[in-house]
Design a protein around this motif. Structure first.
Motif, PDB file in Angstrom:
ATOM      1  N   VAL A 113      59.172  52.488  -3.533  1.00  0.00           N
ATOM      2  CA  VAL A 113      59.174  53.170  -2.236  1.00  0.00           C
ATOM      3  C   VAL A 113      58.155  54.306  -2.220  1.00  0.00           C
ATOM      4  N   VAL A 114      58.182  55.143  -3.246  1.00  0.00           N
ATOM      5  CA  VAL A 114      57.266  56.282  -3.314  1.00  0.00           C
ATOM      6  C   VAL A 114      55.819  55.796  -3.404  1.00  0.00           C
ATOM      7  N   ILE A 154      58.308  50.480   5.919  1.00  0.00           N
ATOM      8  CA  ILE A 154      57.645  51.760   5.657  1.00  0.00           C
ATOM      9  C   ILE A 154      56.242  51.786   6.258  1.00  0.00           C
ATOM     10  N   LYS A 155      55.595  50.617   6.335  1.00  0.00           N
ATOM     11  CA  LYS A 155      54.247  50.551   6.910  1.00  0.00           C
ATOM     12  C   LYS A 155      54.227  51.066   8.342  1.00  0.00           C
ATOM     13  N   HIS A 156      55.334  50.900   9.051  1.00  0.00           N
ATOM     14  CA  HIS A 156      55.373  51.213  10.476  1.00  0.00           C
ATOM     15  C   HIS A 156      56.208  52.455  10.784  1.00  0.00           C
ATOM     16  N   GLU A 188      66.589  43.497  -0.729  1.00  0.00           N
ATOM     17  CA  GLU A 188      65.999  43.882   0.549  1.00  0.00           C
ATOM     18  C   GLU A 188      64.773  44.781   0.381  1.00  0.00           C
ATOM     19  N   LEU A 189      64.362  45.020  -0.867  1.00  0.00           N
ATOM     20  CA  LEU A 189      63.247  45.934  -1.106  1.00  0.00           C
ATOM     21  C   LEU A 189      61.981  45.492  -0.375  1.00  0.00           C
ATOM     22  N   VAL A 213      66.650  57.440   0.671  1.00  0.00           N
ATOM     23  CA  VAL A 213      66.240  56.790  -0.564  1.00  0.00           C
ATOM     24  C   VAL A 213      66.461  57.773  -1.708  1.00  0.00           C
ATOM     25  N   GLY A 214      66.274  57.310  -2.957  1.00  0.00           N
ATOM     26  CA  GLY A 214      66.404  58.218  -4.079  1.00  0.00           C
ATOM     27  C   GLY A 214      67.104  57.602  -5.258  1.00  0.00           C
ATOM     28  N   LEU A 215      67.709  58.467  -6.081  1.00  0.00           N
ATOM     29  CA  LEU A 215      68.408  58.045  -7.289  1.00  0.00           C
ATOM     30  C   LEU A 215      69.767  58.710  -7.360  1.00  0.00           C
TER      31      LEU A 215
END
Length: 246
Positions: A106-107, A75-77, A67-68, A84-86
């Motif tokens: 993402v970053v 994220i654009k909108h 789904e990435l 998010v994260g690790l």
């Protein structure tokens, strides 16, 4: 106010959402996948004081990394991103390489879009999270949710300008109380992390900021009124950063 909450995952989500919208000046609903973001927007969206953001929880990356592409488009909108994260804990080590690829993407996208405010999961992965953030100037503002790193990692994150969201459950452990004392007081905002977070067997609710203020007052050796005011000032600053993003 609540800067990290999974409102959509409470058993009685519609009712809890209605109460949060009524009781809170601001609630940040972080979602765990792009599909969840779309569904939650449809079901719980439409409230001016409820921010719903796209995310991909690191615990779900193994099953949901496909789904990435959708997340990067969302994220654009969006003005903010989360969760998010690790997660570097033993349970999720098998997916760690994929987690890194997803979080880096993402970053990078946040930087490409001129900066976003991110609510970030960093359990047993603080160094890698900070390294990825540092490698993408202009990504925006990092809010480390329920920080559980070392004192040294906390200093590094603070020096990088990171914010920290903290809730009552963070004080359940001695290490959590010790870290709370060291948080940069001008970059701390309240969170609940409900419905996952619990205190004394009770689920933490989105309107728990008063409880957080009491616990921080003890940690910081200040009055509850002083901490309440500090959290309010910080919260308004962070909301301003969110509104300015995108």
């Amino acid at each position: 106010m609540d800067f990290h909450c999974h409102l959509d995952l409470y058993p009685n989500a519609r009712d809890v959402c209605a109460q949060a919208v009524k009781k809170n000046e601001f609630t940040w609903l972080v979602t765990t996948s792009p599909r969840a973001f779309t569904a939650t927007n449809r079901i719980l969206g439409g409230h001016g004081n409820l921010l719903i953001t796209p995310g991909l929880h690191p615990e779900l990356v193994h099953d949901r990394h496909g789904e990435l592409k959708s997340l990067l488009e969302q994220i654009k909108h969006a003005r903010a991103v989360g969760e998010v994260g690790l997660d570097g804990s033993k349970r999720f080590q098998k997916s760690y390489d994929i987690q890194r690829k997803v979080f880096t993407a993402v970053v990078s996208q946040c930087a490409n879009m001129g900066g976003r405010v991110l609510s970030i999961h960093s359990r047993q992965a603080v160094r890698d999270v900070l390294s990825i953030l540092d490698g993408h100037p202009g990504f925006g503002t990092a809010v480390l949710h329920w920080f559980t790193g070392t004192g040294s990692e906390l200093r590094t994150a603070s020096d990088m300008g990171c914010w920290f969201s903290i809730g009552p459950a963070a004080f359940n452990s001695a290490s959590g109380k010790a870290l709370a004392k060291k948080l940069p007081r001008d970059r701390v905002v309240p969170e609940s992390d409900g419905p996952f977070a619990q205190v004394n067997g009770e689920t933490v609710m989105p309107w728990s900021s008063g409880q957080t203020a009491v616990l921080l007052a003890e940690a910081w050796e200040l009055s509850v009124d002083e901490v309440t005011l500090s959290l309010e000032i910080n919260s308004r600053r962070l909301i301003g950063l969110i509104r300015a993003a995108g």
